[in-house]
Write a protein that holds these residues in place. Structure first.
Motif, mmCIF file in Angstrom:
data_model
loop_
_atom_site.group_PDB
_atom_site.id
_atom_site.type_symbol
_atom_site.label_atom_id
_atom_site.label_comp_id
_atom_site.label_asym_id
_atom_site.label_seq_id
_atom_site.Cartn_x
_atom_site.Cartn_y
_atom_site.Cartn_z
ATOM 1 N N UNK A 331 40.411 32.537 40.459
ATOM 2 C CA UNK A 331 41.784 32.100 40.217
ATOM 3 C C UNK A 331 42.737 32.665 41.269
ATOM 4 N N UNK A 332 42.348 33.776 41.897
ATOM 5 C CA UNK A 332 43.189 34.350 42.949
ATOM 6 C C UNK A 332 43.558 35.798 42.736
ATOM 7 N N UNK A 333 42.866 36.486 41.819
ATOM 8 C CA UNK A 333 43.155 37.895 41.531
ATOM 9 C C UNK A 333 42.392 38.775 42.525
ATOM 10 N N UNK A 334 43.104 39.542 43.312
ATOM 11 C CA UNK A 334 42.480 40.411 44.317
ATOM 12 C C UNK A 334 41.751 41.564 43.634
ATOM 13 N N UNK A 335 40.924 42.270 44.389
ATOM 14 C CA UNK A 335 40.175 43.394 43.814
ATOM 15 C C UNK A 335 41.124 44.484 43.321
ATOM 16 N N UNK A 336 42.185 44.740 44.065
ATOM 17 C CA UNK A 336 43.146 45.774 43.638
ATOM 18 C C UNK A 336 43.825 45.371 42.335
ATOM 19 N N UNK A 337 44.242 44.111 42.257
ATOM 20 C CA UNK A 337 44.899 43.633 41.042
ATOM 21 C C UNK A 337 43.900 43.555 39.882
ATOM 22 N N UNK A 338 42.653 43.245 40.183
ATOM 23 C CA UNK A 338 41.635 43.172 39.127
ATOM 24 C C UNK A 338 41.404 44.538 38.506
ATOM 25 N N UNK A 339 41.305 45.574 39.342
ATOM 26 C CA UNK A 339 41.127 46.924 38.799
ATOM 27 C C UNK A 339 42.332 47.321 37.964
ATOM 28 N N UNK A 366 33.032 41.578 42.947
ATOM 29 C CA UNK A 366 33.747 41.131 44.151
ATOM 30 C C UNK A 366 32.905 41.303 45.419
ATOM 31 N N UNK A 367 31.648 41.701 45.246
ATOM 32 C CA UNK A 367 30.762 41.860 46.394
ATOM 33 C C UNK A 367 30.993 43.126 47.181
ATOM 34 N N UNK A 368 31.571 44.152 46.547
ATOM 35 C CA UNK A 368 31.884 45.394 47.255
ATOM 36 C C UNK A 368 30.922 46.521 46.916
ATOM 37 N N UNK A 369 29.989 46.270 46.005
ATOM 38 C CA UNK A 369 28.987 47.262 45.628
ATOM 39 C C UNK A 369 27.643 46.557 45.492
ATOM 40 N N UNK A 370 26.574 47.359 45.344
ATOM 41 C CA UNK A 370 25.254 46.790 45.127
ATOM 42 C C UNK A 370 24.783 45.979 46.322
ATOM 43 N N UNK A 371 24.286 44.776 46.068
ATOM 44 C CA UNK A 371 23.796 43.932 47.166
ATOM 45 C C UNK A 371 24.930 43.195 47.883
ATOM 46 N N UNK A 372 26.157 43.434 47.441
ATOM 47 C CA UNK A 372 27.361 42.895 48.086
ATOM 48 C C UNK A 372 27.344 41.363 48.186
#
Length: 511
Positions: A331-339, A366-372
């Motif tokens: 929908x457009x929620x950034x990682x910072x806003x999601x946290x 958001x693809x920032x951890x794990x297998x990204x």
């Protein structure tokens, strides 16, 4: 791609068939109309295999949705032609600038691939045949007259032309059986004899003269013979494919695709819409504090339900967080806003507990951890078919997973401020009971966007061009587009009142 056994499955019982006569052309696919007698005998990549099947299934699924929505044939034809132009175009043979061979090859391959997917049960075969015969009829009636005649002359439909003497002998009976045929036009009308079992629909409607087991069919009803021949041919072919299917080599790449394709009538096929790459569908990022208002005005029921439960319980189980979190991401929620959103929503737990148990999962989605991996939001088909909800869960599709009473209550609570009333419920519940859950969701979209302040959608338009809802983000993106267009038409005033409200009012804060 097609093994010898797969080719045999297509061919068995489908090649040496009554009425099959070929008049060879220099083109491999000389006509837009096709009885699909000849199985594909070529190599196909796995990507092309899937693409050909999915694009054809989009059209067949929309045809079945039209049946459930009681669209007239003219409305169905309009929607189907629009879908065909988008996903499966078949241009006239005179369109020299188009890739006619490529278009017709894709149509041919898609049909045979879907035979493999839909031959496996009587119910699937019945639904496939009904959709395919409708697609054939739409194409037949839309085809160029000359090209249609060329197609008909390329096949033997096993009819007998009624000569002048026999026609005059039964003049009175033939006119009586054809009430729309004026007497002065009788001489110009051609008649054909076929066994009465070939035209059961005309016999049922008493639109043919019967004599000695023969049905005398006027040329204006000739299409009935053709449609019945197509249906009988396809039914036999599907039964032959079903008998051969257990003997096929179970290619581990193909079987999962066929299983997913066979579910296409249940959940529709995710349409191609912008925004599933993780960016906002309308190019605008959203903030955490905007979500309450967006949920109230633009979310489908599955996401409204997740949002309401989150606001009420201040917590959500794993599959609910996954379904809702990926939806908000696209929908457009950034990682910072999601946290920030999830931290505020989980207000019952401590900062330390949130950081240890939940922050990683949000970043992972958001693809920032794990297998990204850049995970896509779940489509309606995935929500309907995977990870079924249990006690205490809030994910899933309310149209499928709620009881009838709970669903009706949820609909009124969620959308009464957007114009949905109890009088709308029978039509929605009819689609639910028919297991066409995406059709029910589409009807809710139309009702809540019909002049309610966020659009002027008419019945039958769906989310655009008659297309059904097949993805929660598709629903939300289209709703926001309609609101934006409404605001622009009012000169930029974003205080757009909804149906049943006085001047718009404040956004309802859930929780």
């Amino acid at each position: 791609m097609f093994s010898n056994r797969e080719r045999a499955a297509f061919s068995d019982g489908t090649v040496k068939r009554e009425g099959q006569v070929y008049k060879h052309s220099t083109l491999k696919y000389p006509h837009r109309l096709n009885f699909y007698d000849r199985p594909p005998l070529e190599d196909v990549t796995i990507e092309e295999f899937e693409t050909c099947a999915i694009d054809r299934l989009r059209i067949l699924a929309e045809i079945e949705s039209s049946f459930v929505r009681n669209r007239s044939f003219e409305e169905l034809k309009t929607v189907t032609n629009a879908q065909c132009l988008k996903y499966l175009p078949l241009h006239s043979s005179t369109a020299t600038s188009e890739d006619l061979e490529g278009e017709r090859r894709k149509d041919h391959l898609g049909h045979f691939i879907l035979r493999l997917a839909f031959c496996r049960s009587e119910e699937l075969r019945r639904r496939f045949v009904k959709a395919e015969i409708t697609l054939f009829r739409v194409r037949y009636e839309s085809d160029d007259t000359k090209e249609r005649e060329e197609f008909l002359s390329s096949r033997d439909f096993d009819w007998i032309a009624v000569d002048k003497d026999e026609k005059e002998k039964f003049r009175r009976e033939l006119l009586a059986a054809s009430p729309n045929l004026k007497a002065e036009l009788f001489e110009k009308e051609k008649f054909y004899k076929v066994k009465w079992t070939r035209v059961p629909d005309l016999v049922e409607k008493r639109r043919v003269f019967l004599k000695g087991g023969w049905a005398y069919v006027p040329s204006r009803e000739q299409s009935s013979i053709i449609f019945q021949a197509f249906q009988s041919s396809l039914e036999r072919a599907l039964e032959a494919t079903a008998r051969a299917l257990p003997r096929l080599d179970e290619d581990t790449r193909i079987m999962p695709i066929l299983n997913n394709l066979s579910q296409g009538f249940l959940a529709g096929v995710p349409s191609e819409w912008s925004g599933n790459d993780g960016s906002s569908a309308n190019g605008e990022a959203i903030k955490a504090e905007m979500i309450d208002d967006l949920a109230r005005k633009h979310f489908p029921l599955c996401m409204k339900n997740l949002h309401d439960n989150l606001r009420r319980d201040r917590h959500m189980k794993h599959y609910g967080r996954l379904q809702y979190g990926l939806f908000l991401k696209v929908l457009g929620l950034s990682i910072e806003e999601a946290i920030a959103f999830w931290r505020k929503s989980f207000s019952k737990i401590t900062e330390d507990k949130f950081n240890k148990e939940y922050r990683y999962n949000v970043r992972h989605s958001y693809g920032l951890e794990g297998k990204r991996a850049n995970y896509a939001a779940k489509s309606c088909q995935q929500i309907l078919m995977n990870d079924q909800p249990g006690p205490g869960d809030s994910h899933g599709c309310p149209y499928r997973h709620f009881s009838e009473d709970n669903l009706q209550s949820a609909l009124l609570a969620a959308y009464s401020h957007q114009g949905l009333t109890s009088s709308d419920l029978p039509e929605i519940m009819h689609a639910v009971k028919s297991q066409h859950y995406h059709v029910a969701c589409t009807r809710v979209f139309e009702i809540t966007h019909a002049g309610s302040g966020v659009g002027t959608v008419k019945k039958g338009e769906g989310v655009g061009g008659g297309e059904s809802v097949t993805h929660p983000n598709q629903y939300a993106a289209r709703s926001r587009e309609l609101e934006k267009a409404k605001i622009e038409s009012l000169g930029g005033n974003d205080d757009v009142p909804m149906k049943g409200e006085e001047g718009g009012g404040d956004a309802m804060v859930l929780g």
